[in-house]
Design a protein around this motif. Sequence first.
Motif, PDB file in Angstrom:
ATOM      1  N   GLN A 135      -0.539  -0.854 -10.980  1.00 23.14           N
ATOM      2  CA  GLN A 135       0.113   0.436 -11.192  1.00 23.14           C
ATOM      3  C   GLN A 135       1.579   0.180 -11.501  1.00 23.14           C
ATOM      4  N   PHE A 136       1.962   0.459 -12.744  1.00 24.33           N
ATOM      5  CA  PHE A 136       3.343   0.331 -13.194  1.00 24.33           C
ATOM      6  C   PHE A 136       4.077   1.648 -12.990  1.00 24.33           C
ATOM      7  N   GLN A 137       5.380   1.615 -13.140  1.00 28.65           N
ATOM      8  CA  GLN A 137       6.156   2.839 -13.328  1.00 28.65           C
ATOM      9  C   GLN A 137       6.216   3.066 -14.826  1.00 28.65           C
ATOM     10  N   GLY A 138       5.873   4.279 -15.268  1.00 25.62           N
ATOM     11  CA  GLY A 138       5.947   4.589 -16.684  1.00 25.62           C
ATOM     12  C   GLY A 138       7.352   4.307 -17.205  1.00 25.62           C
ATOM     13  N   GLY A 139       7.427   3.664 -18.383  1.00 26.78           N
ATOM     14  CA  GLY A 139       8.704   3.288 -18.954  1.00 26.78           C
ATOM     15  C   GLY A 139       9.145   1.893 -18.543  1.00 26.78           C
ATOM     16  N   PHE A 140       8.464   1.312 -17.565  1.00 28.78           N
ATOM     17  CA  PHE A 140       8.788  -0.028 -17.073  1.00 28.78           C
ATOM     18  C   PHE A 140       7.516  -0.865 -16.941  1.00 28.78           C
ATOM     19  N   GLY A 173       0.786  -1.229   0.000  1.00 28.34           N
ATOM     20  CA  GLY A 173       0.000   0.000   0.000  1.00 28.34           C
ATOM     21  C   GLY A 173       0.817   1.278   0.000  1.00 28.34           C
ATOM     22  N   SER A 174       2.125   1.175  -0.065  1.00 33.95           N
ATOM     23  CA  SER A 174       2.987   2.357  -0.047  1.00 33.95           C
ATOM     24  C   SER A 174       3.268   2.842  -1.471  1.00 33.95           C
ATOM     25  N   GLU A 175       3.171   4.124  -1.675  1.00 38.44           N
ATOM     26  CA  GLU A 175       3.507   4.715  -2.976  1.00 38.44           C
ATOM     27  C   GLU A 175       5.022   4.873  -3.141  1.00 38.44           C
ATOM     28  N   GLU A 176       5.778   4.580  -2.098  1.00 35.03           N
ATOM     29  CA  GLU A 176       7.227   4.756  -2.110  1.00 35.03           C
ATOM     30  C   GLU A 176       7.983   3.474  -2.466  1.00 35.03           C
ATOM     31  N   THR A 177       7.282   2.327  -2.445  1.00 35.25           N
ATOM     32  CA  THR A 177       7.954   1.050  -2.680  1.00 35.25           C
ATOM     33  C   THR A 177       7.359   0.345  -3.894  1.00 35.25           C
ATOM     34  N   CYS A 178       8.135  -0.603  -4.441  1.00 36.51           N
ATOM     35  CA  CYS A 178       7.670  -1.323  -5.628  1.00 36.51           C
ATOM     36  C   CYS A 178       8.387  -2.659  -5.750  1.00 36.51           C
ATOM     37  N   LEU A 221      -4.087  -8.757 -21.451  1.00 34.85           N
ATOM     38  CA  LEU A 221      -4.210  -7.367 -21.047  1.00 34.85           C
ATOM     39  C   LEU A 221      -3.291  -6.525 -21.915  1.00 34.85           C
ATOM     40  N   TYR A 222      -3.709  -5.315 -22.208  1.00 31.37           N
ATOM     41  CA  TYR A 222      -2.897  -4.368 -22.970  1.00 31.37           C
ATOM     42  C   TYR A 222      -2.820  -3.062 -22.190  1.00 31.37           C
ATOM     43  N   PRO A 223      -2.008  -3.032 -21.127  1.00 30.04           N
ATOM     44  CA  PRO A 223      -1.955  -1.841 -20.274  1.00 30.04           C
ATOM     45  C   PRO A 223      -1.270  -0.665 -20.949  1.00 30.04           C
ATOM     46  N   GLN A 224      -1.545   0.502 -20.415  1.00 28.45           N
ATOM     47  CA  GLN A 224      -0.889   1.719 -20.872  1.00 28.45           C
ATOM     48  C   GLN A 224       0.471   1.835 -20.202  1.00 28.45           C
ATOM     49  N   ASP A 225       1.386   2.495 -20.877  1.00 26.34           N
ATOM     50  CA  ASP A 225       2.730   2.712 -20.339  1.00 26.34           C
ATOM     51  C   ASP A 225       2.747   4.033 -19.585  1.00 26.34           C
ATOM     52  N   ASN A 226       2.194   4.019 -18.374  1.00 28.13           N
ATOM     53  CA  ASN A 226       2.199   5.217 -17.537  1.00 28.13           C
ATOM     54  C   ASN A 226       2.156   4.809 -16.072  1.00 28.13           C
ATOM     55  N   HIS A 227       2.091   5.792 -15.203  1.00 24.17           N
ATOM     56  CA  HIS A 227       2.148   5.544 -13.759  1.00 24.17           C
ATOM     57  C   HIS A 227       0.757   5.514 -13.119  1.00 24.17           C
ATOM     58  N   ALA A 228      -0.287   5.611 -13.944  1.00 25.89           N
ATOM     59  CA  ALA A 228      -1.649   5.646 -13.406  1.00 25.89           C
ATOM     60  C   ALA A 228      -2.102   4.269 -12.946  1.00 25.89           C
ATOM     61  N   MET A 229      -2.976   4.256 -11.940  1.00 28.63           N
ATOM     62  CA  MET A 229      -3.602   3.005 -11.521  1.00 28.63           C
ATOM     63  C   MET A 229      -4.537   2.569 -12.638  1.00 28.63           C
ATOM     64  N   GLN A 230      -4.398   1.342 -13.077  1.00 27.12           N
ATOM     65  CA  GLN A 230      -5.242   0.802 -14.140  1.00 27.12           C
ATOM     66  C   GLN A 230      -6.132  -0.260 -13.526  1.00 27.12           C
ATOM     67  N   ILE A 231      -7.434  -0.135 -13.777  1.00 31.11           N
ATOM     68  CA  ILE A 231      -8.429  -0.969 -13.112  1.00 31.11           C
ATOM     69  C   ILE A 231      -9.316  -1.636 -14.151  1.00 31.11           C
ATOM     70  N   SER A 232      -9.597  -2.899 -13.945  1.00 29.97           N
ATOM     71  CA  SER A 232     -10.527  -3.606 -14.822  1.00 29.97           C
ATOM     72  C   SER A 232     -11.740  -4.041 -14.009  1.00 29.97           C
ATOM     73  N   PHE A 233     -12.869  -4.065 -14.663  1.00 30.80           N
ATOM     74  CA  PHE A 233     -14.111  -4.541 -14.075  1.00 30.80           C
ATOM     75  C   PHE A 233     -14.768  -5.498 -15.048  1.00 30.80           C
ATOM     76  N   PRO A 234     -15.539  -6.454 -14.578  1.00 31.75           N
ATOM     77  CA  PRO A 234     -16.249  -7.329 -15.517  1.00 31.75           C
ATOM     78  C   PRO A 234     -17.243  -6.521 -16.342  1.00 31.75           C
ATOM     79  N   ARG A 235     -17.251  -6.759 -17.622  1.00 27.72           N
ATOM     80  CA  ARG A 235     -18.181  -6.143 -18.568  1.00 27.72           C
ATOM     81  C   ARG A 235     -18.113  -4.628 -18.610  1.00 27.72           C
ATOM     82  N   MET A 236     -17.062  -4.035 -18.047  1.00 30.70           N
ATOM     83  CA  MET A 236     -16.860  -2.598 -18.135  1.00 30.70           C
ATOM     84  C   MET A 236     -15.358  -2.382 -18.196  1.00 30.70           C
ATOM     85  N   VAL A 237     -14.879  -1.728 -19.215  1.00 30.74           N
ATOM     86  CA  VAL A 237     -13.445  -1.655 -19.452  1.00 30.74           C
ATOM     87  C   VAL A 237     -12.899  -0.293 -19.036  1.00 30.74           C
ATOM     88  N   ILE A 238     -11.878  -0.309 -18.189  1.00 31.84           N
ATOM     89  CA  ILE A 238     -11.135   0.894 -17.840  1.00 31.84           C
ATOM     90  C   ILE A 238      -9.676   0.467 -17.793  1.00 31.84           C
TER      91      ILE A 238
END
Length: 151
Positions: free
Chosen positions: A66-71, A34-39, A93-110
Amino acid sequence: MPVEPLVCAHTATRVSSVLNRDVKQFGKQHLFDGSEETCWNSDQGTSQWVTLDFPRPVKVSQLHIQFQGGFSSRLCTLEGCRTGEELVKISELYPQDNHAMQISFPRMVIWGDGFQVEETVLDKLKITFGSSTDFFGRVVVYHLGVLGERL
């Protein structure tokens, strides 16, 4: 039924590698702290992965990452199975290359260009990061959440 986090203290977690074998600084425990400082930071290589062995059957319905953009990973494959069975592909899955939290839901795509988790009952989940955006194949994940229902 409401979804809840499925990873608990009794979930056995394995990862393909850790950068420079420095598990204290970059180990698998940081996926869920749950820390934004560790990975979790993988070492280099063409295919990195995370496996989760749940203490009892679960129905997976959401994935948060949540990835680190570029990695990040251009393609992630979700596989799962029940105890004693072979892994089978659930989704790609085809995630975006950014630092944003990416969330999936059944039958609804984000999720990036489009990703939907098929609700699946399993005891083991494997997420394979098959194509890193990093030249050396490293993957950096700040947060991994698997949500659904404990059975």
